[in-house]
Scaffold this active site. Structure first.
Site, mmCIF file in Angstrom:
data_model
loop_
_atom_site.group_PDB
_atom_site.id
_atom_site.type_symbol
_atom_site.label_atom_id
_atom_site.label_comp_id
_atom_site.label_asym_id
_atom_site.label_seq_id
_atom_site.Cartn_x
_atom_site.Cartn_y
_atom_site.Cartn_z
ATOM 1 N N ASP A 1 0.838 -1.199 0.000
ATOM 2 C CA ASP A 1 0.000 0.000 0.000
ATOM 3 C C ASP A 1 0.878 1.255 0.000
ATOM 4 O OD1 ASP A 1 0.853 -0.123 2.597
ATOM 5 O OD2 ASP A 1 -1.143 -0.098 3.504
ATOM 6 N N SER A 2 2.218 1.065 -0.002
ATOM 7 C CA SER A 2 3.123 2.183 -0.275
ATOM 8 C C SER A 2 2.849 2.740 -1.667
ATOM 9 C CB SER A 2 4.590 1.732 -0.155
ATOM 10 O OG SER A 2 4.825 0.573 -0.926
ATOM 11 N N LYS B 1 -0.846 -9.560 2.672
ATOM 12 C CA LYS B 1 -0.163 -9.007 3.857
ATOM 13 C C LYS B 1 -1.118 -8.080 4.589
ATOM 14 C CE LYS B 1 3.324 -5.755 3.719
ATOM 15 N NZ LYS B 1 2.697 -4.648 4.484
ATOM 16 N N GLU C 1 9.308 -3.777 10.480
ATOM 17 C CA GLU C 1 9.651 -2.451 9.946
ATOM 18 C C GLU C 1 10.118 -1.520 11.065
ATOM 19 O OE1 GLU C 1 6.836 -0.694 7.232
ATOM 20 O OE2 GLU C 1 7.965 1.184 7.130
HETATM 21 O O1 KIV Z 1 3.560 -1.118 1.611
HETATM 22 C C1 KIV Z 1 4.751 -1.450 1.628
HETATM 23 O O2 KIV Z 1 5.532 -1.180 0.711
HETATM 24 C C2 KIV Z 1 5.233 -2.189 2.784
HETATM 25 C C3 KIV Z 1 6.702 -2.430 2.900
HETATM 26 C C4 KIV Z 1 7.370 -1.219 3.427
HETATM 27 C C5 KIV Z 1 7.000 -3.622 3.718
HETATM 28 O O3 KIV Z 1 4.475 -2.549 3.622
#
Ligand code: KIV
Length: 291
Positions: free
Chosen positions: A71-72, A140, A208
């Site tokens: 979700d980044s 995730k 993280e």
């Molecule tokens: O959303 C994402 O990119 C993440 C990573 C930083 C693990 O959760």
């Protein structure tokens, strides 16, 4: 060739982590069983985020074994300030693109903020959409103890789950972007979160922004692999946000990231060269022209 052997290659650029993870016997997709076996063999592996088919295909060909449609995408692809506004529709569309762009990587999609916090039933509905419509191989979600009932139901339903503890960016409004697990009480909570994720049936867990010593302890205690980002060198795997990794992200990048290329400059230079040639009348030339 094992991953260790590949890494010792004198060329230094021939590592194919995906092939190494399943022993290089075929070009099938990586599964959660390959991930579990790598932990037993003590092999480290890389994970990168991806948000579109073309970039995902480049990483797939480079041998990245696990691709996270994180979700980044909120900050790194869609132009939001944080991950919080990302919707399930956006996640489904970009996850499907990453699945289409890959042949070998295990594709993991994030459950966006608001798509699982109500409880296990909502989490299962959201995850089912990403597995059925987008075709991802795993999901995730953020949270340790607070998310264990969601993880449990997804795993019971046959959906592999990757946990995410330590700094959980969907909670930016309460946690901020600070290192987590510092001090005895916070460290004990992180250990409880890690155990809760594992006991609920997750196949791996992202750590993280966690002190390296604590991440190393979690990695020793858990039988599932840990994937670090800002968590030191002792985790089983490492993940980076790809736009940070290739130097596309504008402005300040986190200290834990490493920039392996300067694509922002490369793209900017290409755009300027194109503009100059159009303005100067030197593009297109005869070889670009049909008669
Ligand atoms: O959303 C994402 O990119 C993440 C990573 C930083 C693990 O959760």
């Amino acid at each position: 060739m094992t991953l260790q052997a590949a890494r010792k290659s004198p060329a230094g650029s021939t590592v194919d982590s995906a092939k190494a993870l399943y022993g290089g016997k075929s070009s099938r997709r990586i599964t959660v069983h390959d991930i579990a076996a790598a932990k037993e063999r003590g092999e480290k592996w890389p994970m990168l985020t991806a948000y579109d088919a073309m970039t995902a295909s480049v990483f797939d060909e480079a041998g990245i074994p696990v691709m996270l449609v994180g979700d980044s995408m909120g900050n790194c692809h869609l132009g939001y300030d944080t991950t919080v506004p990302v919707t399930l529709d956006e996640m489904a569309m970009l996850s499907a693109a990453v699945v289409r762009g890959t042949k070998r990587a295990l594709v993991v999609a994030d459950l966006p903020f608001g798509s699982y916090q109500e409880g296990p039933a909502q989490a299962l509905r959201s995850a089912t959409r990403l597995v059925k419509d987008a075709g991802v191989g795993a999901i995730k979600l953020e949270g340790g103890e607070r998310s264990h009932t969601q993880i449990e139901l997804l795993v019971q339903a046959g959906i592999p789950v990757m946990g995410h503890i330590g700094l959980t960016p969907q909670s930016v409004n309460t946690l901020g972007y600070r290192v987590q697990g510092r001090g005895e009480e916070a460290a004990q909570q992180l250990l409880r979160d890690a155990k809760a994720v594992q006991d609920a049936g997750a196949f791996a867990v992202v750590l993280e922004l966690v002190p390296a010593e604590l991440a190393a302890e979690v990695t020793r205690i858990l039988h599932i692999p840990t994937i670090g980002i800002g968590a030191g060198a002792e985790t089983d795997a490492q993940v980076l946000v790809y736009t940070d990794m290739v130097g596309l992200t504008g402005g300040r990048v986190p200290r834990f990231t490493k920039q392996y290329a300067d694509l922002r400059r490369t793209l900017g230079d290409a755009a300027k060269a194109f503009a100059d040639e159009v303005i100067g009348g030197t593009f297109p030339q005869e070889e670009h022209t049909f008669h």
